[in-house]
Design a protein around this motif. Structure first.
Motif, PDB file in Angstrom:
ATOM      1  N   MET A 227       0.841  -1.191   0.000  1.00 11.64           N
ATOM      2  CA  MET A 227       0.000   0.000   0.000  1.00 11.64           C
ATOM      3  C   MET A 227       0.881   1.248   0.000  1.00 11.64           C
ATOM      4  SD  MET A 227      -3.167  -1.014   0.060  1.00 11.64           S
ATOM      5  CE  MET A 227      -4.133   0.337   0.738  1.00 11.64           C
ATOM      6  N   ALA A 228       0.466   2.244  -0.763  1.00 13.35           N
ATOM      7  CA  ALA A 228       1.198   3.501  -0.794  1.00 13.35           C
ATOM      8  C   ALA A 228       1.105   4.201   0.564  1.00 13.35           C
ATOM      9  CB  ALA A 228       0.639   4.409  -1.885  1.00 13.35           C
ATOM     10  N   HIS A 229       2.172   4.878   0.937  1.00 10.63           N
ATOM     11  CA  HIS A 229       2.189   5.678   2.161  1.00 10.63           C
ATOM     12  C   HIS A 229       1.536   7.017   1.835  1.00 10.63           C
ATOM     13  CE1 HIS A 229       3.982   6.739   6.129  1.00 10.63           C
ATOM     14  NE2 HIS A 229       3.932   7.978   5.635  1.00 10.63           N
ATOM     15  N   ILE A 230       0.516   7.401   2.586  1.00  7.43           N
ATOM     16  CA  ILE A 230      -0.245   8.611   2.281  1.00  7.43           C
ATOM     17  C   ILE A 230       0.232   9.782   3.135  1.00  7.43           C
ATOM     18  CG2 ILE A 230      -2.535   9.688   2.262  1.00  7.43           C
ATOM     19  CD1 ILE A 230      -3.724   6.984   1.633  1.00  7.43           C
ATOM     20  N   ILE A 231       0.642  10.843   2.456  1.00  5.09           N
ATOM     21  CA  ILE A 231       1.061  12.088   3.105  1.00  5.09           C
ATOM     22  C   ILE A 231      -0.012  13.130   2.848  1.00  5.09           C
ATOM     23  CG2 ILE A 231       2.831  13.879   3.218  1.00  5.09           C
ATOM     24  CD1 ILE A 231       4.745  11.841   1.856  1.00  5.09           C
ATOM     25  N   VAL A 232      -0.560  13.696   3.892  1.00  4.88           N
ATOM     26  CA  VAL A 232      -1.558  14.753   3.759  1.00  4.88           C
ATOM     27  C   VAL A 232      -0.941  16.060   4.232  1.00  4.88           C
ATOM     28  CG1 VAL A 232      -3.798  15.612   4.579  1.00  4.88           C
ATOM     29  CG2 VAL A 232      -3.518  13.192   3.993  1.00  4.88           C
ATOM     30  N   VAL A 233      -1.068  17.097   3.420  1.00  4.97           N
ATOM     31  CA  VAL A 233      -0.589  18.430   3.777  1.00  4.97           C
ATOM     32  C   VAL A 233      -1.817  19.277   4.071  1.00  4.97           C
ATOM     33  CG1 VAL A 233       0.790  20.423   3.087  1.00  4.97           C
ATOM     34  CG2 VAL A 233       1.417  18.128   2.286  1.00  4.97           C
ATOM     35  N   GLY A 234      -2.024  19.594   5.356  1.00  7.85           N
ATOM     36  CA  GLY A 234      -3.260  20.259   5.736  1.00  7.85           C
ATOM     37  C   GLY A 234      -3.072  21.349   6.766  1.00  7.85           C
ATOM     38  N   ASN A 235      -3.931  22.341   6.675  1.00  6.12           N
ATOM     39  CA  ASN A 235      -3.977  23.455   7.615  1.00  6.12           C
ATOM     40  C   ASN A 235      -5.187  24.281   7.213  1.00  6.12           C
ATOM     41  OD1 ASN A 235      -3.718  25.824   9.079  1.00  6.12           O
ATOM     42  ND2 ASN A 235      -1.525  26.030   8.740  1.00  6.12           N
ATOM     43  N   GLU A 236      -6.085  24.561   8.128  1.00  5.36           N
ATOM     44  CA  GLU A 236      -7.311  25.272   7.771  1.00  5.36           C
ATOM     45  C   GLU A 236      -7.101  26.777   7.705  1.00  5.36           C
ATOM     46  OE1 GLU A 236     -10.495  24.035  10.313  1.00  5.36           O
ATOM     47  OE2 GLU A 236     -10.267  21.936   9.797  1.00  5.36           O
ATOM     48  N   LYS A 237      -5.985  27.192   7.139  1.00  4.62           N
ATOM     49  CA  LYS A 237      -5.704  28.613   6.971  1.00  4.62           C
ATOM     50  C   LYS A 237      -4.870  28.797   5.715  1.00  4.62           C
ATOM     51  CE  LYS A 237      -3.763  32.664   9.280  1.00  4.62           C
ATOM     52  NZ  LYS A 237      -3.016  33.081   8.071  1.00  4.62           N
ATOM     53  N   GLY A 238      -5.234  29.753   4.907  1.00  2.00           N
ATOM     54  CA  GLY A 238      -4.487  30.008   3.686  1.00  2.00           C
ATOM     55  C   GLY A 238      -3.188  30.744   3.959  1.00  2.00           C
ATOM     56  N   GLY A 239      -2.288  30.717   2.976  1.00  4.50           N
ATOM     57  CA  GLY A 239      -1.064  31.497   3.060  1.00  4.50           C
ATOM     58  C   GLY A 239       0.053  30.891   3.871  1.00  4.50           C
ATOM     59  N   ALA A 240      -0.074  29.618   4.236  1.00  3.47           N
ATOM     60  CA  ALA A 240       0.972  28.983   5.049  1.00  3.47           C
ATOM     61  C   ALA A 240       2.015  28.277   4.196  1.00  3.47           C
ATOM     62  CB  ALA A 240       0.344  27.997   6.029  1.00  3.47           C
ATOM     63  N   GLY A 241       1.821  28.243   2.870  1.00  4.68           N
ATOM     64  CA  GLY A 241       2.794  27.604   1.989  1.00  4.68           C
ATOM     65  C   GLY A 241       2.560  26.125   1.784  1.00  4.68           C
ATOM     66  N   LYS A 242       1.295  25.680   1.912  1.00  8.38           N
ATOM     67  CA  LYS A 242       1.015  24.242   1.775  1.00  8.38           C
ATOM     68  C   LYS A 242       1.393  23.706   0.401  1.00  8.38           C
ATOM     69  CE  LYS A 242      -3.340  24.483   2.908  1.00  8.38           C
ATOM     70  NZ  LYS A 242      -3.369  25.916   3.297  1.00  8.38           N
ATOM     71  N   SER A 243       1.007  24.433  -0.649  1.00 11.56           N
ATOM     72  CA  SER A 243       1.263  23.919  -1.995  1.00 11.56           C
ATOM     73  C   SER A 243       2.737  23.938  -2.345  1.00 11.56           C
ATOM     74  CB  SER A 243       0.456  24.722  -3.025  1.00 11.56           C
ATOM     75  OG  SER A 243      -0.936  24.559  -2.793  1.00 11.56           O
ATOM     76  N   THR A 244       3.472  24.931  -1.851  1.00  8.95           N
ATOM     77  CA  THR A 244       4.923  24.958  -2.065  1.00  8.95           C
ATOM     78  C   THR A 244       5.584  23.775  -1.369  1.00  8.95           C
ATOM     79  OG1 THR A 244       4.964  27.370  -2.268  1.00  8.95           O
ATOM     80  CG2 THR A 244       7.028  26.291  -1.664  1.00  8.95           C
ATOM     81  N   VAL A 245       5.193  23.518  -0.130  1.00  9.83           N
ATOM     82  CA  VAL A 245       5.717  22.355   0.589  1.00  9.83           C
ATOM     83  C   VAL A 245       5.325  21.068  -0.137  1.00  9.83           C
ATOM     84  CG1 VAL A 245       5.472  20.990   2.711  1.00  9.83           C
ATOM     85  CG2 VAL A 245       5.824  23.463   2.852  1.00  9.83           C
TER      86      VAL A 245
ATOM     87  N   VAL B 171     -11.993  14.009   5.404  1.00 15.11           N
ATOM     88  CA  VAL B 171     -11.810  12.600   5.055  1.00 15.11           C
ATOM     89  C   VAL B 171     -10.340  12.311   4.760  1.00 15.11           C
ATOM     90  CG1 VAL B 171     -12.404  10.789   3.395  1.00 15.11           C
ATOM     91  CG2 VAL B 171     -14.175  12.355   4.215  1.00 15.11           C
ATOM     92  N   ALA B 172      -9.680  13.233   4.056  1.00 13.40           N
ATOM     93  CA  ALA B 172      -8.270  13.029   3.718  1.00 13.40           C
ATOM     94  C   ALA B 172      -7.417  12.901   4.980  1.00 13.40           C
ATOM     95  CB  ALA B 172      -7.764  14.189   2.862  1.00 13.40           C
ATOM     96  N   HIS B 173      -7.723  13.692   6.004  1.00 12.09           N
ATOM     97  CA  HIS B 173      -6.950  13.619   7.243  1.00 12.09           C
ATOM     98  C   HIS B 173      -7.055  12.237   7.894  1.00 12.09           C
ATOM     99  CE1 HIS B 173      -6.413  17.920   6.858  1.00 12.09           C
ATOM    100  NE2 HIS B 173      -5.676  17.944   7.961  1.00 12.09           N
ATOM    101  N   SER B 174      -8.195  11.607   7.761  1.00 12.30           N
ATOM    102  CA  SER B 174      -8.356  10.275   8.347  1.00 12.30           C
ATOM    103  C   SER B 174      -7.600   9.215   7.555  1.00 12.30           C
ATOM    104  CB  SER B 174      -9.842   9.907   8.436  1.00 12.30           C
ATOM    105  OG  SER B 174     -10.399   9.727   7.150  1.00 12.30           O
ATOM    106  N   MET B 175      -7.172   9.557   6.317  1.00 13.81           N
ATOM    107  CA  MET B 175      -6.392   8.635   5.492  1.00 13.81           C
ATOM    108  C   MET B 175      -4.890   8.773   5.727  1.00 13.81           C
ATOM    109  SD  MET B 175      -8.167   8.982   1.746  1.00 13.81           S
ATOM    110  CE  MET B 175      -9.760   8.253   1.349  1.00 13.81           C
ATOM    111  N   ALA B 176      -4.472   9.819   6.440  1.00  8.79           N
ATOM    112  CA  ALA B 176      -3.054  10.178   6.503  1.00  8.79           C
ATOM    113  C   ALA B 176      -2.236   9.196   7.333  1.00  8.79           C
ATOM    114  CB  ALA B 176      -2.904  11.587   7.071  1.00  8.79           C
ATOM    115  N   ASP B 177      -1.159   8.704   6.736  1.00  8.31           N
ATOM    116  CA  ASP B 177      -0.118   8.027   7.508  1.00  8.31           C
ATOM    117  C   ASP B 177       0.813   9.086   8.107  1.00  8.31           C
ATOM    118  OD1 ASP B 177      -0.848   5.266   6.830  1.00  8.31           O
ATOM    119  OD2 ASP B 177      -0.203   5.804   4.806  1.00  8.31           O
TER     120      ASP B 177
END
Length: 269
Positions: A1-19, A119-125
């Motif tokens: 099974m693939a290892h699932i990485i979730v990049v999350g934060n309920e606030k914009g401007g933190a650099g999630k997409s760059t990370v 839902v994605a957060h509950s999938m995160a390894d």
């Protein structure tokens, strides 16, 4: 099974997409198969980053390692079973489709609370939460007193992560490795910066996350996005000599990948 990485934060401007793009590309350059999903269906910053990368590399005629970006499949609402949620189904199908061809699946979440993100957060390894070095961002993790010294209790995002951890425990899955990434750091060692460091250290022990170094605030990240490039691609697209800032940024990326402790990953760039 693939290892699932979730990049999350309920606030914009933190650099999630760059990370997200830099972690995904770093893993691809280390020889891993990486699939990515963007759950911000409105802004699609990660999706646009991937599109810019494909277009630019085609234009200059080179092929570089990178993630395989996928879109959420469209589903006819009329085909849903009673009680079935269309967002849950779209995400689960997308992840299932990527599993066979991926060692890692990275999911970039929007800067707001949505059903897809929950839902994605509950999938995160592994869960990465980039945050600016600011008590405005810290407030999303915990409430503090006026002196920024006493933690009064967890905030909305921490409670959502706690719920995701409970769901995984009930399903018999391994615990989420939650990592808060201090991102967009200023160069100066200011009093606020030291207060943030102390507050995060106290909170990490209380609600169970690790703290990892992120990226300093640099112009280079804004310049890379239109071409879909990362720090690791610069020499391959003709940059002969990296300046001091770019070298330092590459070291920050190296330190971040090491701090994630992902299975089978040995940093070699």
């Amino acid at each position: 099974m693939a290892h699932i990485i979730v990049v999350g934060n309920e606030k914009g401007g933190a650099g999630k997409s760059t990370v997200s793009m830099h972690v995904a590309t770093a893993l691809a350059r280390l020889g891993f198969r990486v699939g990515t999903l963007d759950l911000d269906l409105r802004q699609r910053t990660m999706g646009r980053y991937a599109e810019n990368r494909r277009k630019h590399l085609t234009e200059i005629g080179i092929d570089l390692p990178g993630p395989n970006h996928a879109e959420l499949p469209e589903i006819d609402a009329a085909t849903l079973a009673p009680g079935e949620n269309i967002h849950d189904l779209r995400l689960s199908r997308a992840v299932t489709d990527l599993q066979a061809s991926s060692d890692f699946i990275l999911i970039d979440c929007p800067g707001s609370h949505t059903r897809l993100s929950q839902v994605a957060h509950s999938m995160a390894d592994t869960l990465l939460t980039p945050m600016n070095d600011s008590f405005v961002d810290f407030d999303l993790l915990a409430h503090i007193d006026n002196d920024s010294e006493k933690i009064l209790g967890p905030s909305v995002y921490s409670e959502m992560v706690w719920g995701a951890r409970q769901l995984r425990a009930q399903a018999g899955l391994r615990p989420i490795d939650w990592i808060v990434v201090r991102n967009r750091l200023g160069a100066q060692q200011m009093v606020n910066k030291m207060k943030m460091e102390r507050a995060l250290e106290r909170l990490s022990k209380r609600i169970g996350f690790r703290v990892a170094p992120g990226f300093s605030e640099r112009v280079i990240f804004r310049e890379l996005f239109p071409r879909g490039l990362t720090l690791l691609d610069l020499k391959d697209v003709g940059v002969k000599q990296l300046n001091i800032s770019n070298v330092a940024a590459r070291q920050e990326l190296r330190d971040l990948i090491k701090a994630l402790h992902l299975p089978g990953v040995e940093v070699r760039f």
